[in-house]
Motif scaffolding. Structure first.
Motif, PDB file in Angstrom:
ATOM      1  N   LEU A  12       8.831  11.878   5.261  1.00 41.26           N
ATOM      2  CA  LEU A  12       8.664  10.858   4.567  1.00 41.26           C
ATOM      3  C   LEU A  12       9.425   9.616   5.063  1.00 41.26           C
ATOM      4  O   LEU A  12       8.834   8.690   5.301  1.00 41.26           O
TER       5      LEU A  12
ATOM      6  N   ALA B  28       2.948  14.410  -8.928  1.00 40.06           N
ATOM      7  CA  ALA B  28       3.832  15.407  -8.578  1.00 40.06           C
ATOM      8  C   ALA B  28       4.498  16.136 -10.032  1.00 40.06           C
ATOM      9  O   ALA B  28       4.621  17.260 -10.307  1.00 40.06           O
TER      10      ALA B  28
ATOM     11  N   THR C 182       0.859   4.115  -2.683  1.00 41.70           N
ATOM     12  CA  THR C 182       0.398   5.462  -2.486  1.00 41.70           C
ATOM     13  C   THR C 182       1.606   6.363  -2.897  1.00 41.70           C
ATOM     14  O   THR C 182       1.224   7.330  -3.336  1.00 41.70           O
ATOM     15  N   LEU C 183       2.790   6.176  -2.559  1.00 41.13           N
ATOM     16  CA  LEU C 183       3.873   6.886  -2.819  1.00 41.13           C
ATOM     17  C   LEU C 183       4.067   7.104  -4.313  1.00 41.13           C
ATOM     18  O   LEU C 183       4.492   8.174  -4.977  1.00 41.13           O
TER      19      LEU C 183
ATOM     20  N   ALA D 271       7.560   8.235   8.298  1.00 37.14           N
ATOM     21  CA  ALA D 271       6.430   7.598   8.124  1.00 37.14           C
ATOM     22  C   ALA D 271       6.784   5.935   7.910  1.00 37.14           C
ATOM     23  O   ALA D 271       8.113   5.592   7.734  1.00 37.14           O
TER      24      ALA D 271
ATOM     25  N   VAL E  61       7.391   3.458   6.383  1.00 39.13           N
ATOM     26  CA  VAL E  61       7.828   3.097   5.007  1.00 39.13           C
ATOM     27  C   VAL E  61       9.385   2.432   4.909  1.00 39.13           C
ATOM     28  O   VAL E  61      10.071   3.113   5.831  1.00 39.13           O
TER      29      VAL E  61
ATOM     30  N   GLN F  47       0.953  -1.319  -0.033  1.00 38.87           N
ATOM     31  CA  GLN F  47      -0.042  -0.014   0.064  1.00 38.87           C
ATOM     32  C   GLN F  47       0.757   1.279  -0.151  1.00 38.87           C
ATOM     33  O   GLN F  47       0.589   2.118  -0.705  1.00 38.87           O
ATOM     34  N   ALA F  48       1.939   1.155   0.709  1.00 39.74           N
ATOM     35  CA  ALA F  48       3.033   2.339   0.905  1.00 39.74           C
ATOM     36  C   ALA F  48       3.422   2.761  -0.494  1.00 39.74           C
ATOM     37  O   ALA F  48       3.526   3.702  -1.082  1.00 39.74           O
TER      38      ALA F  48
ATOM     39  N   ARG G  99       1.808   9.483  -5.865  1.00 33.68           N
ATOM     40  CA  ARG G  99       2.015  10.853  -5.445  1.00 33.68           C
ATOM     41  C   ARG G  99       3.218  11.347  -6.102  1.00 33.68           C
ATOM     42  O   ARG G  99       3.037  12.472  -6.646  1.00 33.68           O
TER      43      ARG G  99
END
Lengths: 250, 317
Positions: free
Chosen positions: A90, A14, A6-7, A93, A95, A2-3, A10
């Motif tokens: 970052l 960006a 998600t990353l 978190a 991750v 999931q991480a 993003r």
């Protein structure tokens, strides 16, 4: 997982939520368009019995685009986070370093592929307006895009590594550019060093990105360059991971 | 919640944290206090697993920061110094991204984002780009991020720096409201700040703990220096004579203000409260008294004294 997703999302957003992404794509479209025009004008003077894709990748145009695009795409990945301090939010978190490296690589590489899509459009336009269907076929086009994707992996991973070692985006871009151009120039070293040492020439021939790309563009997919490019990408990603981990033992 | 023992952090050439030990209980608000460069941020970075310690053991919620970093990070909400954010993202989008990154399932992430938007009064700016927000709003976005996954421990590095007094007040209230449910560690270089929000303070200087305790206990330890401020309408010479004759007054200072009033700062011997005597004196002499207070800034005095001592020593050499 999931991480990572998600990353990746993003990072990709960006590019697409800011001007930078569109400027890069616009620049790439302009340069591919210009290259094609130049190539077609040349073909009008001297007809050449070769697929258009091969001709395109044999020109310096293609290399100019890939060598310039890689640093511009990758320079912000880590350098900007370090500079702005978001690196700290970052990495604190939950991750892993590997997830961060892979997510950034995936996003940059996907964006790089997106940047090459207009080339596909140019090819179709050409096919529409030329009477020769043989000028362009699925095999050569597929090979060419596989080559673009694999080469892109190497350059994007190299750019990621350059971005990880510095806080300055300019330095990251310069490192990536110098590294990329060096790798590119090695392609031409093989023929010259033959006289000095055959062993060195062999090494250079393996590193010959230019010839590898030409093969792909002709639709010839040899496993050796595929493995070579993939392992070079993996090596750069591994080194990036080590650089990230280095803050723990420095 | 936090157990730090003999923590040391050395950077090439200098020691940022020199063997500090402290504990923080569940539900406490603890302030790390000290001048810039005292080792507050370094300590926090080690607690969050961003930097490794050179020596010492740090445990958060029972997990070792060095070996079980992922478990620790899952339980911490951290807002670093200067509150770094992605300026191109929108508030809601950013919080959603952070919630997902911290492992919340989609539905839970949405629900939590709504809650923290409300909690930090960000609802009306939730669709705005972070880069366009005022500093106060951005600070609250950072706080909302620290809260979004309902961490057991919240670590805030200088949460009110650069805000205007109203914004400081709202952030402070927000922190206080969180306290029963969460354990909070905040750093600040402002004593006043720590005094108002924290249950307990740890004062750092040059990487060492130089004082620790509740605001009251720290105040107790310096009771003797509690000054009394009195503003009286009286001739200066007469005032001077009075203070010199009062045996309880150790030191005094007289400044003329408007309309013939004089502001006197009186330092007593041995912690005596001078206020009744000052009042009696004013009554007896028929002076108008318009202010009489015991100085509340005494903590500031010890803080300044403790944290400045070294500089003064250096000056003497």
């Amino acid at each position: 997982m999931q991480a990572y997703l998600t990353l990746t999302r993003r990072e990709l957003a960006a590019y697409l939520n800011s001007m930078t992404g569109y400027v890069v794509i616009a620049a790439a479209v302009f340069l591919t368009g210009l290259s094609f025009t130049v190539l077609l004008l040349k073909l009008q003077d001297t007809p050449t019995p070769a697929p258009l894709t091969e001709l395109f990748f044999a020109t310096p145009f293609f290399w100019l685009i890939i060598l310039l695009a890689a640093p511009v795409i990758t320079m912000r990945l880590f350098a900007q986070e370090r500079f702005a301090g978001t690196f700290e939010t970052l990495m604190t978190a939950p991750v892993s370093d590997l997830q961060v490296v892979l997510a950034k690589f995936t996003a940059a590489w996907l964006f790089y592929l997106l940047m090459w899509l207009p080339l596909l459009a140019s090819s179709f336009i050409l096919r529409r307006f030329t009477s020769l269907p043989a000028a362009l076929d699925a095999g050569t086009l597929g090979g060419a895009f596989l080559g673009i994707a694999l080469l892109g992996g190497v350059f994007v991973a190299g750019g990621l590594l350059a971005s990880a070692v510095t806080r300055s985006q300019i330095i990251a871009a310069m490192l990536c550019l110098v590294g990329g151009v060096t790798l590119f120039l090695l392609s031409f070293l093989g023929d010259r060093v033959d006289a000095i040492s055959t062993r060195l020439a062999q090494v250079c021939n393996h590193l010959n990105l230019f010839d590898h790309m030409n093969d792909f563009a002709r639709g010839v997919v040899d496993t050796r360059p595929v493995v070579f490019l993939l392992s070079l990408t993996a090596l750069f990603l591994f080194l990036t991971l080590r650089v990230l981990e280095s803050r723990r033992w420095r | 919640m936090i157990q730090v023992s003999e923590l040391t952090k050395r950077y090439a050439g200098h020691t940022a944290v020199a063997g500090i030990s402290f504990h923080v209980q569940r539900g406490e608000i603890v302030g790390l206090l000290g001048p810039n460069g005292a080792g507050k941020s370094t300590t926090m970075r080690i607690l969050t697993g961003f930097l490794p310690a050179t020596h010492g053991k740090v445990r958060v919620a029972g997990f070792d920061v060095a070996t079980e970093s992922a478990e620790v990070r899952r339980r911490i909400g951290y807002m670093p110094e200067n509150n770094p954010l992605y300026p191109e993202m929108r508030v809601r989008e950013y919080l959603k991204f952070r919630a997902r990154l911290k492992g919340l399932p989609r539905a839970r992430a949405n629900a939590r984002v709504d809650v923290v938007l409300q909690q930090c009064s960000l609802t009306e700016v939730s669709r705005k780009t972070i880069g366009h927000l005022s500093k106060g709003y951005r600070q609250r976005v950072g706080l909302a991020d620290a809260l979004v996954h309902e961490p057991e421990l919240i670590i805030l590095d200088e949460p009110t720096i650069g805000l205007d007094p109203n914004q400081i007040r709202s952030v402070r209230q927000l922190i206080k409201d969180l306290s029963p449910k969460h354990t909070i560690l905040i750093s600040t270089h402002l004593l006043h700040e720590a005094e108002l929000t924290c249950h307990r303070m740890i004062i750092l200087r040059e990487g060492k703990i130089i004082a620790a305790g509740t605001p009251d206990s720290l105040q107790q330890s310096v009771r003797q220096s509690l000054k009394v401020i009195a503003e009286l309408a009286a001739p200066e010479a007469e005032l001077k004579q009075c203070w010199e004759q009062l045996p309880e007054v150790a030191l005094f200072d007289i400044v003329a203000t408007d309309n013939g009033f004089h502001r006197c700062a009186l330092t007593p011997h041995g912690g005596a409260d001078l206020r009744p005597q000052v009042f009696a004196l004013a009554k007896q002499r028929g002076w108008t008294l318009r202010e009489l207070t015991r100085n509340r800034h005494s903590l500031e005095d010890i803080y300044v004294r403790l944290t400045r001592r070294h500089e003064e020593e250096e000056e003497e050499f």
